[in-house]
Design an enzyme around this catalytic site. Structure first.
Site, short mmCIF file in Angstrom:
data_model
loop_
_atom_site.label_atom_id
_atom_site.label_comp_id
_atom_site.label_asym_id
_atom_site.label_seq_id
_atom_site.Cartn_x
_atom_site.Cartn_y
_atom_site.Cartn_z
N TYR A 38 0.85 -1.20 0.00
CA TYR A 38 0.00 0.00 0.00
C TYR A 38 0.88 1.25 0.00
CZ TYR A 38 -3.35 3.51 1.57
OH TYR A 38 -4.12 4.63 1.66
N LEU A 85 1.02 5.80 36.31
CA LEU A 85 2.12 5.07 36.95
C LEU A 85 2.75 5.96 38.02
CD1 LEU A 85 3.88 3.63 33.79
CD2 LEU A 85 2.79 2.29 35.57
N GLU A 117 10.51 -1.82 29.98
CA GLU A 117 10.03 -1.29 28.69
C GLU A 117 10.37 0.19 28.61
OE1 GLU A 117 5.80 -1.89 28.82
OE2 GLU A 117 6.03 -4.03 29.18
N LYS A 119 9.58 4.00 28.29
CA LYS A 119 8.36 4.77 28.57
C LYS A 119 8.18 5.78 27.45
CE LYS A 119 5.92 7.30 32.14
NZ LYS A 119 5.44 8.35 31.26
N ASP A 121 6.74 8.66 25.19
CA ASP A 121 6.06 9.90 25.52
C ASP A 121 5.00 10.18 24.46
OD1 ASP A 121 5.55 12.05 27.02
OD2 ASP A 121 7.29 13.21 26.42
N ARG A 140 -7.52 7.95 27.18
CA ARG A 140 -7.52 7.71 28.63
C ARG A 140 -8.57 8.57 29.35
NH1 ARG A 140 -4.27 9.73 32.94
NH2 ARG A 140 -4.35 8.27 34.65
N GLU A 176 0.53 3.13 23.63
CA GLU A 176 0.83 4.55 23.50
C GLU A 176 0.85 4.93 22.02
OE1 GLU A 176 1.03 5.78 26.46
OE2 GLU A 176 2.13 7.67 26.38
N TYR A 228 1.43 -2.02 25.10
CA TYR A 228 2.23 -2.47 26.23
C TYR A 228 1.43 -3.25 27.29
CZ TYR A 228 0.50 2.05 27.91
OH TYR A 228 -0.30 3.11 28.24
N LYS A 293 7.95 -3.50 35.27
CA LYS A 293 6.69 -4.15 35.65
C LYS A 293 6.98 -5.54 36.22
CE LYS A 293 4.24 -1.97 31.86
NZ LYS A 293 3.63 -2.10 30.55
N LYS A 317 11.88 7.62 35.67
CA LYS A 317 12.04 8.73 34.73
C LYS A 317 13.52 9.09 34.58
CE LYS A 317 8.82 11.10 33.61
NZ LYS A 317 7.58 11.77 33.96
N CYS A 409 1.87 47.42 43.04
CA CYS A 409 1.30 46.31 42.26
C CYS A 409 1.35 46.64 40.77
CB CYS A 409 -0.14 46.06 42.69
SG CYS A 409 -1.00 44.89 41.62
N CYS A 412 -2.63 47.02 39.68
CA CYS A 412 -3.53 48.08 40.16
C CYS A 412 -2.78 49.22 40.85
CB CYS A 412 -4.56 47.48 41.12
SG CYS A 412 -3.86 47.00 42.70
N CYS A 427 0.08 42.43 47.13
CA CYS A 427 -0.64 43.65 46.76
C CYS A 427 -1.80 43.81 47.74
CB CYS A 427 -1.15 43.51 45.33
SG CYS A 427 -2.56 44.56 44.95
N CYS A 433 -8.17 45.20 42.83
CA CYS A 433 -7.11 44.81 41.89
C CYS A 433 -7.70 43.84 40.86
CB CYS A 433 -5.95 44.16 42.65
SG CYS A 433 -4.70 43.48 41.55
S1 IVH Z 1 1.94 0.69 31.71
C1 IVH Z 1 -1.69 0.44 34.71
N1 IVH Z 1 3.89 0.85 29.99
O1 IVH Z 1 2.89 6.33 30.83
C2 IVH Z 1 -0.55 1.20 34.12
N2 IVH Z 1 2.66 2.83 30.42
O2 IVH Z 1 2.87 7.92 33.24
C3 IVH Z 1 -0.43 1.02 32.69
N3 IVH Z 1 3.39 4.76 29.11
O3 IVH Z 1 -0.59 6.35 31.27
C4 IVH Z 1 0.68 1.79 32.10
N4 IVH Z 1 5.00 3.77 28.00
O4 IVH Z 1 0.29 6.24 28.87
C5 IVH Z 1 2.92 1.52 30.62
N5 IVH Z 1 5.64 0.81 28.49
C6 IVH Z 1 4.68 1.48 29.09
C7 IVH Z 1 4.44 2.85 28.84
C8 IVH Z 1 3.42 3.48 29.54
C9 IVH Z 1 4.35 4.90 28.18
C10 IVH Z 1 2.49 5.85 29.55
C11 IVH Z 1 1.04 5.44 29.72
C12 IVH Z 1 0.70 5.79 31.14
C13 IVH Z 1 1.75 6.81 31.46
C14 IVH Z 1 1.96 6.91 32.95
#
Ligand code: IVH
Length: 676
Positions: A38, A85, A117, A119, A121, A140, A176, A228, A293, A317, A409, A412, A427, A433
């Site tokens: 395609y 999370l 995994e 994360k 964005d 969500r 995601e 995920y 996890k 993070k 201020c 005002c 103020c 104000c």
């Molecule tokens: S697990 C019950 N796995 O991060 C919890 N979340 O900050 C299910 N996200 O709302 C989430 N990568 O949108 C999970 N490998 C991953 C993820 C992931 C990104 C996002 C997800 C979640 C947010 C929480």
């Protein structure tokens, strides 16, 4: 192709073929060719159209995909809440998470098997499949109810519309939706050429593209997705491990990240985190950390959930990246309580996936402590990944100018007072104000306050300027000024009626929300809720003297002497008299059902989950009632749950409660407990 007629004929053929394949794919769910085939046809068409723009057909699949635009997205309830999370920012916090998991699962001597995994964005999406077909895609939203974005999601070509192979009759897959870094750059280049507004970051671009009312536009922005999590809706525990369910997802044709890995014990988690951090820049999509996890589904069930997040997973993070930029100017904003907050205006800089052009400076003393001057080179971080903050001056500018600290201020021009021990300037203009007036109204009508959502900040400003609503007291007299409202720009009949309806509905907001809406210094949502247990009518609170307010703190609800004084001062200030009178006369606040917690109640100290519908109680009322009886109401059933209060139509939670041997109380039994 040399001959123009041949080119035109080929373009026509390609348009027809692609239109047919779109129909097969999007509407009939029976694609006849692979995605790669395609894409090759589409690419051929794009190239020909670029070289021979005179033959671009208005209905070409490069211009449209063939869906009707929606008016707005319908709300859609998740069968299992979509949680967030818990974040960890340090290795220590992840070790604590690991220790908690070990303790709760009584696995002190054993390394826990986890799955790591990236994360991603992007934007969380929930896909529902029934009889192998994609039937619904929901964002969500607030975790309970999201938006039905099925048509738009169907334009993401990597999402299977039909599953081949054996799978449960009914299941949900969560993942995601994101935009690759490359597509983000392409879209922004296009926007720049057209003189349109640029997207801040790929996440923002993906969110905007997914929520386009016209799915044709979504289809033109190349969104991608990684799944995920598999959520069985009818029967739980089909897979014993999360890793097995990920393999199943891949086998059914779902796109999953290549980088997920099984990791044993905390040491391997750390190695995984470091590995992914090193790969971060090379990955085609933005990530902001890794997710760890617990692999075993049995232990996941044992660990359960808090109100907001699973106890079996953590988002680790990446640290905020410090960036250098130039301080261009400083604005002083005035809050509803008159406090001056300096905001730094910066030369825009891209940090951790977002363009930063403003940063908080906390207070005037903070500016002095940093020794800031205009045009200085400063170090900025997005602390906790969100609010940008100036860390320090890297280099003073040669011609840097001193920052002029206001002596009155900026809104005002009333005098400012220094708030002792607080490093703040305030103020003294009060409601004269403009900033304090408008911010007070914005707080009053906010979602957790009186919830008058149709009165947004812009409308409030408009009504203030027209002198139709300059205080909270005016809100409940606004209906007398209908004609005047209709004369204002942008306020048609429909909008005005909507505002009046929302104001009417707010008259019966519960007392905790009313107390919070007043915006008394120190009274947040939690304290407002606790105060309402002691003063079940607004008049009682408004007449309370200081000793009575102190007495209310006998249960240590956090009503200290300073806040007690603020409450007293608020209700005794001449300037608030009209507001309090208008509220006492205009509101129809339902009575608080009970004062103080009943520590002897059957539910005192118990963990309770509510599920299904109840004939005798609206759900929120039941929740409030149980809380007053001392119960802790949580959202998911776990081994630590004491009771499931079960109404009609409770599916998964009832199954979970039975499996975990949690005591179930039905509506009849509940009546007798509450009656007792
Ligand atoms: S697990 C019950 N796995 O991060 C919890 N979340 O900050 C299910 N996200 O709302 C989430 N990568 O949108 C999970 N490998 C991953 C993820 C992931 C990104 C996002 C997800 C979640 C947010 C929480």
């Amino acid at each position: 192709m040399t001959n123009l007629a041949q080119v035109q004929a080929r373009i026509n053929d390609l348009c027809n073929m692609l239109a047919q394949h779109n129909r097969q794919y999007h509407q009939l769910d029976t694609p006849l060719i692979s995605d790669a085939e395609y894409d090759a046809l589409l690419q051929e068409l794009r190239t020909l159209e670029t070289d021979f723009p005179q033959f671009v057909h208005p209905h070409s699949p490069t211009q449209t995909v063939g869906f009707a635009a929606a008016k707005k997205f319908a709300p859609s309830r998740h069968s299992v809440p979509m949680m967030s999370l818990t974040n960890a920012l340090t290795q220590e916090q992840v070790s604590e998470f690991n220790a908690r998991v070990k303790k709760m699962c009584q696995l002190d001597q054993q390394n826990i098997s986890y799955v790591g995994e990236p994360k991603i964005d992007g934007i969380a999406i929930n896909l529902l499949y029934e009889n192998k077909r994609l039937v619904k895609a929901t964002t969500r939203g607030d975790g309970i109810v999201g938006e039905n974005v099925t048509d738009n999601v169907k334009t993401i070509r990597s999402i299977p519309h039909t599953i081949t192979g054996s799978c449960p009759r009914l299941f949900e897959v969560r993942g995601e939706i994101y935009m690759t870094k490359k597509e983000f750059i392409r879209l922004n280049q296009l926007a720049e050429q057209r003189g349109e507004r640029l997207f801040i970051n790929p996440r923002n671009a993906a969110a905007g593209s997914l929520r386009m009312l016209d799915p044709n536009v979504t289809a033109q922005r190349q969104l991608a997705v990684h799944m995920y999590r598999l959520v069985p809706v009818e029967s739980s525990d089909i897979w014993h491990t999360h890793s097995d369910s990920m393999v199943a997802l891949c086998n059914w044709g779902f796109p999953c990240v290549d980088e997920w890995e099984k990791v044993d014990g905390i040491a391997q988690c750390y190695a995984y985190y470091k590995r992914i951090m090193q790969q971060r820049d090379e990955l085609p999509y933005e990530i902001d950390g890794v997710v760890i996890k617990v692999d075993s589904v049995e232990w996941q069930n044992k660990l359960g959930y808090t109100d907001h997040s699973p106890r079996w997973a953590i988002a680790w993070k990446f640290p905020a990246t410090p960036c250098e930029t130039i301080l261009k100017s400083i604005d002083f904003q005035v809050s509803r309580n008159g406090i001056l907050t300096p905001v730094a205006r910066l030369q825009p800089v891209f940090i951790d996936g977002a363009t930063v052009s403003n940063a908080t400076l906390h207070n005037i003393d903070f500016i002095k402590r940093l020794g800031l001057r205009l045009d200085d080179r400063v170090l900025v971080v997005r602390s906790g990944g969100v609010i940008p903050k100036i860390e320090r001056v890297v280099q003073h500018s040669d011609e840097g100018k001193d920052i002029t600290i206001p002596t009155t201020c900026p809104i005002c021009h009333s005098p400012l007072v220094h708030v002792e021990n607080d490093c703040h300037y305030r103020c003294i203009g009060g409601m004269t104000c403009l900033a304090q007036r408008q911010n007070t109204l914005v707080h009053f009508v906010s979602r957790h306050g009186m919830n008058i959502r149709s009165l947004g900040a812009k409308t409030i400003q408009l009504l203030d300027q027209a002198q139709l609503m300059t205080s909270v007291a005016d809100i409940y007299h606004l209906h007398h000024k209908r004609e005047k409202l209709l004369n204002l720009p942008g306020l048609g009949e429909k909008k005005v009626d909507e505002i009046f309806r929302a104001i009417e509905a707010s008259r019966s907001q519960p007392l905790p929300q009313v107390i919070y809406a007043l915006g008394i210094p120190g009274v947040g949502r939690k304290l407002a809720h606790d105060i309402a247990q002691y003063f079940p009518r607004l008049e009682l609170l408004s007449h309370a003297d200081i000793p009575t307010l102190h007495a209310a703190n006998s249960d240590k609800i956090g009503l200290g002497p300073i806040t007690a004084q603020h409450i007293y001062d608020f209700f005794h200030a001449e300037a608030n008299r009209d507001t309090i009178d208008a509220l006492c006369a205009g509101l129809n606040t339902p009575p608080m059902p009970m004062t103080k917690h009943d520590s002897d109640s059957f539910f005192a100290g118990k963990k309770v989950v509510i599920s299904g519908k109840f004939a005798g109680f609206p759900r929120t009322e039941l929740q409030e009632k149980l809380k007053q009886l001392g119960a802790q109401v949580t959202s998911a059933v776990s081994v630590r749950t004491d009771f499931l209060i079960c109404g009609e139509g409770s599916g998964k939670k009832l199954a979970d409660a039975r499996r975990l041997r949690v005591q179930v109380i039905d509506e009849n039994e509940l009546q007798s407990f509450l009656g007792a």
